[in-house]
Design a protein around this motif. Structure first.
Motif, PDB file in Angstrom:
ATOM      1  N   TYR A 178     -15.033  16.382  20.633  1.00  0.00           N
ATOM      2  CA  TYR A 178     -15.570  15.364  21.539  1.00  0.00           C
ATOM      3  C   TYR A 178     -14.431  14.466  21.998  1.00  0.00           C
ATOM      4  CZ  TYR A 178     -15.452  11.876  17.726  1.00  0.00           C
ATOM      5  OH  TYR A 178     -15.046  11.013  16.730  1.00  0.00           O
ATOM      6  N   GLY A 179     -14.507  14.019  23.251  1.00  0.00           N
ATOM      7  CA  GLY A 179     -13.446  13.212  23.823  1.00  0.00           C
ATOM      8  C   GLY A 179     -13.824  11.744  23.948  1.00  0.00           C
ATOM      9  N   THR A 180     -12.819  10.880  23.776  1.00  0.00           N
ATOM     10  CA  THR A 180     -13.014   9.444  23.937  1.00  0.00           C
ATOM     11  C   THR A 180     -11.789   8.869  24.649  1.00  0.00           C
ATOM     12  OG1 THR A 180     -11.859   8.634  21.958  1.00  0.00           O
ATOM     13  CG2 THR A 180     -14.098   9.472  21.648  1.00  0.00           C
ATOM     14  N   VAL A 181     -11.838   7.583  24.928  1.00  0.00           N
ATOM     15  CA  VAL A 181     -10.670   6.918  25.514  1.00  0.00           C
ATOM     16  C   VAL A 181      -9.865   6.200  24.440  1.00  0.00           C
ATOM     17  CG1 VAL A 181     -11.635   6.681  27.825  1.00  0.00           C
ATOM     18  CG2 VAL A 181     -12.092   4.909  26.122  1.00  0.00           C
ATOM     19  N   GLY A 182     -10.037   6.603  23.181  1.00  0.00           N
ATOM     20  CA  GLY A 182      -9.185   6.071  22.128  1.00  0.00           C
ATOM     21  C   GLY A 182      -9.916   5.705  20.854  1.00  0.00           C
ATOM     22  N   VAL A 183      -9.142   5.577  19.780  1.00  0.00           N
ATOM     23  CA  VAL A 183      -9.682   5.169  18.485  1.00  0.00           C
ATOM     24  C   VAL A 183     -10.292   3.775  18.598  1.00  0.00           C
ATOM     25  CG1 VAL A 183      -9.088   4.623  16.094  1.00  0.00           C
ATOM     26  CG2 VAL A 183      -8.010   6.573  17.230  1.00  0.00           C
ATOM     27  N   GLY A 184     -11.506   3.628  18.082  1.00  0.00           N
ATOM     28  CA  GLY A 184     -12.166   2.336  18.117  1.00  0.00           C
ATOM     29  C   GLY A 184     -12.911   2.045  19.401  1.00  0.00           C
ATOM     30  N   PRO A 206      -8.799  12.005  21.293  1.00  0.00           N
ATOM     31  CA  PRO A 206      -8.634  10.799  22.112  1.00  0.00           C
ATOM     32  C   PRO A 206      -7.790  11.058  23.355  1.00  0.00           C
ATOM     33  CG  PRO A 206      -7.184  10.699  20.220  1.00  0.00           C
ATOM     34  CD  PRO A 206      -7.972  11.966  20.079  1.00  0.00           C
ATOM     35  N   TYR A 207      -8.149  10.391  24.458  1.00  0.00           N
ATOM     36  CA  TYR A 207      -7.418  10.491  25.722  1.00  0.00           C
ATOM     37  C   TYR A 207      -6.984   9.097  26.156  1.00  0.00           C
ATOM     38  CZ  TYR A 207      -9.150  15.285  26.304  1.00  0.00           C
ATOM     39  OH  TYR A 207      -9.423  16.623  26.137  1.00  0.00           O
ATOM     40  N   ARG A 208      -6.016   9.055  27.052  1.00  0.00           N
ATOM     41  CA  ARG A 208      -5.564   7.773  27.579  1.00  0.00           C
ATOM     42  C   ARG A 208      -6.594   7.161  28.516  1.00  0.00           C
ATOM     43  NH1 ARG A 208      -0.435   6.149  26.965  1.00  0.00           N
ATOM     44  NH2 ARG A 208      -0.576   4.885  28.851  1.00  0.00           N
ATOM     45  N   TYR A 213      -9.849  13.199  30.414  1.00  0.00           N
ATOM     46  CA  TYR A 213     -10.851  13.897  29.598  1.00  0.00           C
ATOM     47  C   TYR A 213     -11.735  14.829  30.421  1.00  0.00           C
ATOM     48  CZ  TYR A 213     -15.620  14.078  27.570  1.00  0.00           C
ATOM     49  OH  TYR A 213     -16.862  14.463  27.148  1.00  0.00           O
ATOM     50  N   THR A 214     -12.080  14.427  31.611  1.00  0.00           N
ATOM     51  CA  THR A 214     -13.065  15.151  32.417  1.00  0.00           C
ATOM     52  C   THR A 214     -12.726  16.627  32.650  1.00  0.00           C
ATOM     53  OG1 THR A 214     -13.722  13.092  33.505  1.00  0.00           O
ATOM     54  CG2 THR A 214     -14.338  15.146  34.593  1.00  0.00           C
ATOM     55  N   PRO A 215     -11.506  16.989  33.059  1.00  0.00           N
ATOM     56  CA  PRO A 215     -11.206  18.411  33.275  1.00  0.00           C
ATOM     57  C   PRO A 215     -11.379  19.256  32.014  1.00  0.00           C
ATOM     58  CG  PRO A 215      -9.513  17.035  34.272  1.00  0.00           C
ATOM     59  CD  PRO A 215     -10.354  16.134  33.425  1.00  0.00           C
ATOM     60  N   ASP A 216     -11.012  18.693  30.861  1.00  0.00           N
ATOM     61  CA  ASP A 216     -11.148  19.435  29.608  1.00  0.00           C
ATOM     62  C   ASP A 216     -12.611  19.605  29.213  1.00  0.00           C
ATOM     63  OD1 ASP A 216      -8.442  19.645  29.487  1.00  0.00           O
ATOM     64  OD2 ASP A 216      -8.153  18.142  27.918  1.00  0.00           O
ATOM     65  N   ILE A 218     -15.105  19.900  31.446  1.00  0.00           N
ATOM     66  CA  ILE A 218     -15.619  20.928  32.357  1.00  0.00           C
ATOM     67  C   ILE A 218     -15.143  22.313  31.930  1.00  0.00           C
ATOM     68  CG2 ILE A 218     -15.538  21.782  34.727  1.00  0.00           C
ATOM     69  CD1 ILE A 218     -15.328  18.864  35.654  1.00  0.00           C
ATOM     70  N   ALA A 219     -13.893  22.404  31.451  1.00  0.00           N
ATOM     71  CA  ALA A 219     -13.336  23.698  31.031  1.00  0.00           C
ATOM     72  C   ALA A 219     -13.900  24.169  29.693  1.00  0.00           C
ATOM     73  CB  ALA A 219     -11.818  23.595  30.948  1.00  0.00           C
ATOM     74  N   GLY A 220     -14.594  23.281  28.976  1.00  0.00           N
ATOM     75  CA  GLY A 220     -15.177  23.660  27.698  1.00  0.00           C
ATOM     76  C   GLY A 220     -14.261  23.480  26.512  1.00  0.00           C
ATOM     77  N   GLN A 221     -13.074  22.911  26.719  1.00  0.00           N
ATOM     78  CA  GLN A 221     -12.156  22.691  25.608  1.00  0.00           C
ATOM     79  C   GLN A 221     -12.602  21.510  24.734  1.00  0.00           C
ATOM     80  OE1 GLN A 221      -8.284  22.194  27.374  1.00  0.00           O
ATOM     81  NE2 GLN A 221      -8.359  24.170  28.438  1.00  0.00           N
ATOM     82  N   VAL A 222     -13.176  20.519  25.377  1.00  0.00           N
ATOM     83  CA  VAL A 222     -13.721  19.348  24.671  1.00  0.00           C
ATOM     84  C   VAL A 222     -15.143  19.171  25.204  1.00  0.00           C
ATOM     85  CG1 VAL A 222     -13.334  16.926  24.073  1.00  0.00           C
ATOM     86  CG2 VAL A 222     -11.393  18.376  24.644  1.00  0.00           C
ATOM     87  N   PRO A 223     -16.088  19.990  24.713  1.00  0.00           N
ATOM     88  CA  PRO A 223     -17.389  20.114  25.370  1.00  0.00           C
ATOM     89  C   PRO A 223     -18.448  19.091  24.989  1.00  0.00           C
ATOM     90  CG  PRO A 223     -17.274  21.629  23.537  1.00  0.00           C
ATOM     91  CD  PRO A 223     -15.942  20.927  23.591  1.00  0.00           C
TER      92      PRO A 223
END
Length: 346
Positions: A178-184, A206-208, A213-216, A218-223
């Motif tokens: 799962y993707g987020t914009v950072g810890v916390g 985590p992403y900046r 995050y969005t492309p990953d 859609i690609a299913g890497q972080v679904p």
């Protein structure tokens, strides 16, 4: 997520404060106010407030969900009060830099703050030290919107309900990213809370920023996502994301067919970012009341409400006393969750 200690945040706040050079009229106004205060008199500016544009610090980047929704509110408030409300974005350190700058500004009503659940509640447990105390250094004006977290999954994955997601995660421990914009961040805390309640094990990526995050996704890497609706509304509308539940006590206006977590079988799972307007502590109560009234008028405006919903926010009004109590409750709630999750303070 960038990590800043108390001294680093304080240095940045001081630098930003020093970069602001008031004009002669501002200095004269400040001097007159100080003279009245020294004489034990209440300034008459409350009746004429605001007599000039009001600066509103937003501790997040321009274009973020909280920034966009705040600008919608302030545009309507400026119409009511007859002065411009000028947004000044001060992002950094999970919202602490901009929040600290506002907390230490002059309490004259001309520097306000829009802040959220992170800087006003959760960050007290996420950071070893904060250069401000939310309850001591800020005067609540009111809460005006919430952004519940929405559990979404890539539409190509099998789960079509929250129960199916939980079963799938249990059958594939640590395999669901799962993707987020950072810890916390709100997304991270929401996901960790979900793991705690369901006994599942997920993998945090985590992403900046949300754009990365969005492309990953859609690609299913972080679904998987525990996202604020504005971050994934486009993905839901395009069919790339399947919403399974909202972490709220009621369904969202923008997603009327998506059940709450409780309706989907997961009790006591509520997680949302909330947006509030505040002023530095010791701001004149009459000014606070005037701002609160204008905020309520704005939130009750059908056009504003429609724009909030369009952006994925739920309009909600809470008065200064209610917001104070809510900040206290949320601080305690997230302190307990963060401790159980085992996130070490930064």
């Amino acid at each position: 997520m960038a990590r800043f200690g108390r001294s680093k945040i304080t240095d940045i706040v001081q630098q930003q404060s020093e970069s602001f050079q008031p004009d002669r009229r501002t200095l004269l106004s400040f001097g007159a106010g100080a003279a009245l205060a020294a004489a034990g008199l209440r300034p008459a500016h409350a009746q004429n407030y605001p007599a000039r544009p009001v600066q509103v610090l937003v501790p997040f980047a321009g274009g973020s969900a909280s920034d966009v929704i705040t600008r919608i509110l302030l545009n309507r408030m400026s119409t009511s009060l007859g002065q411009a409300f000028v947004v000044d974005n001060r992002p950094g350190a999970g919202g602490n830099i901009g929040t600290a700058a506002a907390a230490h500004a002059a309490p004259d009503g001309y520097t306000l703050l829009m802040s959220t659940s992170g800087p006003l509640a959760a960050n007290k447990s996420l950071y070893k030290e904060l250069p401000y105390d939310p309850l001591r250094d800020l005067a609540p004006i009111g809460l005006f919107a919430t952004l519940p977290n929405v559990i979404v999954i890539n539409s190509k994955l099998p789960p079509k309900s929250l129960a199916e997601l939980i079963d799938y995660a249990k059958g594939h421990p640590r395999e669901l990213n799962y993707g987020t914009v950072g810890v916390g961040s709100s997304q991270h805390l929401s996901a960790a809370y979900f793991e705690q309640l369901t006994g599942t094990e997920l993998t945090h990526v985590p992403y900046r920023n949300i754009a990365a995050y969005t492309p990953d996704f859609i690609a299913g890497q972080v679904p998987l996502g525990f996202q604020l609706l504005p971050n994934v509304l486009g993905l839901i509308r395009s069919g790339d994301a399947r919403p399974l539940a909202v972490a709220s006590d009621k369904r969202m206006t923008a997603l009327p067919d998506v059940p709450t977590a409780a309706e989907a079988g997961l009790k006591n799972y509520e997680s949302a970012a909330w947006l509030a307007l505040l002023a530095p502590a010791n701001t004149d109560k009459a000014v606070i009341e005037k701002l609160y009234k204008a905020m309520v008028e704005a939130v009750n405006d059908p056009k504003v409400r429609a724009l909030f919903v369009e952006q994925g926010a739920e309009p909600l009004v809470m008065d200064p006393k209610g917001l104070t109590d809510y900040m206290t409750t949320e601080t305690t709630k997230w302190a307990g969750i963060i401790k159980k999750i085992g996130i070490e303070p930064m």
